[in-house]
Design a protein around this motif. Structure first.
Motif, PDB file in Angstrom:
ATOM      1  N   MET A 198       0.838  -1.211   0.000  1.00 30.08           N
ATOM      2  CA  MET A 198       0.000   0.000   0.000  1.00 30.08           C
ATOM      3  C   MET A 198       0.864   1.249   0.000  1.00 30.08           C
ATOM      4  N   LEU A 199       1.958   1.211   0.762  1.00 30.54           N
ATOM      5  CA  LEU A 199       2.867   2.365   0.781  1.00 30.54           C
ATOM      6  C   LEU A 199       3.481   2.596  -0.590  1.00 30.54           C
ATOM      7  N   SER A 200       3.748   1.507  -1.307  1.00 27.19           N
ATOM      8  CA  SER A 200       4.337   1.648  -2.644  1.00 27.19           C
ATOM      9  C   SER A 200       3.361   2.299  -3.629  1.00 27.19           C
ATOM     10  N   ILE A 201       2.052   2.201  -3.346  1.00 24.18           N
ATOM     11  CA  ILE A 201       1.033   2.807  -4.208  1.00 24.18           C
ATOM     12  C   ILE A 201       0.760   4.244  -3.793  1.00 24.18           C
ATOM     13  N   GLY A 308      -8.552   8.330  -3.622  1.00 22.58           N
ATOM     14  CA  GLY A 308      -7.946   7.697  -4.798  1.00 22.58           C
ATOM     15  C   GLY A 308      -8.414   8.357  -6.089  1.00 22.58           C
ATOM     16  N   GLY A 309      -9.726   8.708  -6.174  1.00 26.76           N
ATOM     17  CA  GLY A 309     -10.265   9.380  -7.368  1.00 26.76           C
ATOM     18  C   GLY A 309      -9.586  10.717  -7.592  1.00 26.76           C
ATOM     19  N   ILE A 310      -9.385  11.453  -6.490  1.00 21.44           N
ATOM     20  CA  ILE A 310      -8.714  12.762  -6.596  1.00 21.44           C
ATOM     21  C   ILE A 310      -7.280  12.578  -7.093  1.00 21.44           C
ATOM     22  N   LEU A 311      -6.575  11.570  -6.551  1.00 23.22           N
ATOM     23  CA  LEU A 311      -5.177  11.329  -6.933  1.00 23.22           C
ATOM     24  C   LEU A 311      -5.069  10.903  -8.401  1.00 23.22           C
ATOM     25  N   VAL A 312      -6.055  10.125  -8.887  1.00 22.31           N
ATOM     26  CA  VAL A 312      -6.056   9.719 -10.310  1.00 22.31           C
ATOM     27  C   VAL A 312      -6.247  10.940 -11.206  1.00 22.31           C
ATOM     28  N   LYS A 314      -5.400  13.863 -10.548  1.00 21.24           N
ATOM     29  CA  LYS A 314      -4.156  14.648 -10.534  1.00 21.24           C
ATOM     30  C   LYS A 314      -2.991  13.873 -11.151  1.00 21.24           C
ATOM     31  N   LYS A 315      -3.311  12.641 -11.641  1.00 19.62           N
ATOM     32  CA  LYS A 315      -2.322  11.770 -12.263  1.00 19.62           C
ATOM     33  C   LYS A 315      -1.193  11.382 -11.296  1.00 19.62           C
ATOM     34  N   ALA A 316      -1.505  11.393  -9.978  1.00 16.29           N
ATOM     35  CA  ALA A 316      -0.516  10.960  -8.975  1.00 16.29           C
ATOM     36  C   ALA A 316      -0.400   9.435  -8.957  1.00 16.29           C
ATOM     37  N   ILE A 317      -1.524   8.750  -9.248  1.00 13.88           N
ATOM     38  CA  ILE A 317      -1.535   7.286  -9.344  1.00 13.88           C
ATOM     39  C   ILE A 317      -2.368   6.890 -10.553  1.00 13.88           C
TER      40      ILE A 317
END
Length: 626
Positions: A198-201, A308-312, A314-317
């Protein structure tokens, strides 16, 4: 109840079971008094298998790693599928879904899951071997210990309690080693591995998941604490109910004769209601763990999905990372719940281990003499010299007893219930050791002999027949190891038992049931006499075996016993005084003392205690001879 009556009762109860509940059901009645010490001692039994345990740990880690990396690899396939769909939707020229890549990922996943399952199987296989070998050694130790414990240990505890420790508690340890140990290992490895993945993600989403963890721990701890007392009550009620059911089934004839069925049912209903109240509360409260865990986990899922939706965006993940992370969140919550439950199981197991270790720590019989003596040609002279004894140190039952019996004499022991008749026999057989004084056989102190050698000198025919769930042939042959068929039949003929045995459908191969109730009381006694004949002992102990049979059968038994007693030293515990008039010596006991000694005629002429006892059996004013 007198001590000798309790001893007799213990013999009658010898084949009772330990209960009807499944092994390890519910919680123990009490927590371990010394958790750390007992855990350390239990771990000592695993020490010989440390390399196997290391192999179990290695396979658990490998199996778990394969299972853990799979969601992240699957996430890559999800991302590639999503990207292909988005490009097609945007109308990008030549855009298509890369099914070759996705197929390659699926093959990798299948391989990982197969390897994970294979290592998991190997782990379970090795742990099964370690668990069963460990429990085998523990059972063997308990068995050997029980054989070394003195009779007073069994007299002071119920057979159900002893069997519960030797069977149910050991099974509880076995189940924990077999199942909970591997679950604990995989749970811990899974928790650590999932956190790393999880930390790696996303460290941020990992923080959200970890923040919800204390809520789960607090919820589980509170529920477990409340359910604990109900589980304790459940196990206590279950033990009480088992004891009642066992007693009623083994004594169902007596309960019917005395019209005890109604009271028994009322008592059962009361105990069953107590068990019901404890059991449903325990199960209901402990059953709240999973719903509460799911509620807290669902809150975590909502937060993870939103962040997670916000990070996607922002193209963070990547989108596949969210799917992998949600899988990891689910993988994370399950081992946490398992670890909490296993902690409860381990508490129960350590309590069981402590109860088993209490048996192993019990004071054993007085050790055998360093250089034990033996008697080669037994004459049968028996002497009690200044013998004192008490079942409790501060309550002396027998004080300064002096008895001298010559070889071949028939000695009758009479007296009221609780006079000490059975106690005297227990001392002679060395089921108990004297407090002071000595008991000699042919001039040899029995304390200087091995118990097995001493007891091999005796043959016993008791009022309570000791027969086993086996064939008549094997029951008779119990008197002497490797006895031939001819010797067995000859012993049966000498005991007047051969005729009735041959009238049975299977003759000597007739199997006696557990209570030997498929033959009559008189036939049982004839078989025990046949066993004693086959043993050919130097000294006989007879607890008058004719008190519960008809007159005709009594004549047959008496003839067999007279034949058996010829030219042997015999001790007869007499209930019917009319049957011991021809005894060479009559010992009259009362309150642990020999108050009169002599022949039947001599004692009647004295007109004292024995004369009153003897006459009371013919006037109807019984002095409770037993």
């Amino acid at each position: 109840m007198s001590k000798e009556t309790e001893t007799n009762n213990s013999h009658r109860q010898g084949r009772r079971g330990s209960g009807f509940g499944p092994p390890g059901m519910g919680m123990p009645v009490q927590k371990a008094k010394d958790f750390k010490g007992t855990l350390k001692r239990l771990a000592g039994y695993l020490k010989p298998y440390k390399f196997q345990l290391l192999a179990v740990l290695a396979t658990a880690i490998i199996s778990t790693i394969f299972a853990i990396v799979s969601p992240k690899i699957m996430g890559k396939a999800t991302t590639r599928l999503f990207e292909g769909l988005m490009m097609k939707m945007r109308g990008v020229p030549g855009a298509e879904i890369d099914f070759d890549y996705i197929g390659h990922i699926i093959l990798i996943l299948i391989g990982l899951y197969v390897l994970s399952a294979a290592f998991s199987y190997l782990m379970q296989y090795m742990m099964a071997g370690v668990a069963q070998k460990t429990v085998y050694n523990l059972r063997k130790e308990v068995e050997e210990k029980l054989n070394r414990l003195p009779l007073k240990y069994f007299d002071s505890r119920t057979h159900g309690e002893i069997l519960s420790r030797a069977v149910n508690d050991v099974d509880n340890i076995s189940n924990t080693l077999q199942q909970s140990m591997t679950q604990l290992i995989t749970s811990v490895v899974t928790i650590i591995g999932v956190i790393i993945m999880m930390l790696s993600i996303s460290p941020l989403m990992t923080l959200i998941v970890i923040v919800t963890l204390p809520l789960s721990v607090v919820a589980i701890a509170n529920i477990a604490k409340k359910s604990q007392k109900h589980f304790m009550g459940q196990q206590k009620s279950l033990g009480t109910l088992n004891g009642h059911v066992e007693e009623m089934y083994t004594g169902h004839k007596i309960s019917k004769v005395f019209g005890y069925e109604r009271k028994s049912l009322e008592k059962f209903e009361e105990m069953n209601e107590e068990l019901y109240q404890s059991a449903w509360k325990a199960q209901f409260i402990s059953g709240l763990i999973m719903p509460i865990m799911m509620f807290i986990n669902n809150i975590g899922y909502v937060l993870v999905s939103a962040v997670g939706g916000i990070l996607v965006m922002k193209k963070a993940i990547e989108i596949g990372d969210i799917q992998a992370f949600i899988q990891y969140t689910r993988q994370f919550s399950q081992p946490v719940a398992q670890t909490a439950q296993i902690a409860n199981i381990i508490q129960s197991t350590i309590a069981s281990a402590e109860r088993v270790f209490e048996i192993l720590d019990e004071t054993e019989e007085v050790p055998e003499a360093a250089s034990p003596r033996s008697i080669s040609d037994v004459e049968g002279d028996v002497s009690f010299n200044h013998v004192s004894f008490g079942y409790k140190e501060n309550e002396i039952l027998i004080e300064d007893m002096n008895i001298h019996v010559r070889s071949g004499q028939k000695v009758a022991i009479v007296g009221p219930t609780g006079a000490g008749k059975t106690t005297l026999i227990n001392l002679l057989m060395r089921f108990y050791d004297v407090n002071s004084g000595e008991i000699l056989i042919d001039g040899v102190n029995i304390a200087s002999m091995k118990r097995s050698d001493l007891r091999s000198l005796f043959g016993m025919v008791l009022q309570d027949t000791w027969l086993f769930n086996s064939t008549i042939r094997e029951n008779i042959a119990y008197g002497r190891e490797r006895a031939s068929e001819t010797e067995i039949v000859a012993a049966a003929k000498a005991a007047n038992a051969d005729h009735f045995i041959r009238t049975l459908p299977d003759g000597y191969d007739t199997i006696l049931n557990e209570e030997a109730s498929n033959i009559s009381q008189g036939q049982k006694q004839l078989l025990t006499i046949a066993r004693a004949v086959l043993a050919d002992p130097a000294i006989l102990i007879l607890d008058e075996a004719t008190s519960s049979v008809d007159t005709r059968t009594e004549v047959h038994i008496q003839k067999a016993m007279d034949r058996l007693m010829e030219d042997r030293t015999s001790f007869v515990i007499a209930h019917r005084l009319s049957t011991i008039r021809d005894a060479d010596m009559i010992l009259v006991m009362d309150h642990g003392k020999v108050i009169e000694q002599g022949t039947h005629v001599e004692l009647l002429e004295k007109g004292s205690f024995y004369a009153d006892l003897y006459n009371s059996q013919f006037t109807g004013k019984s002095k409770n001879v037993g």
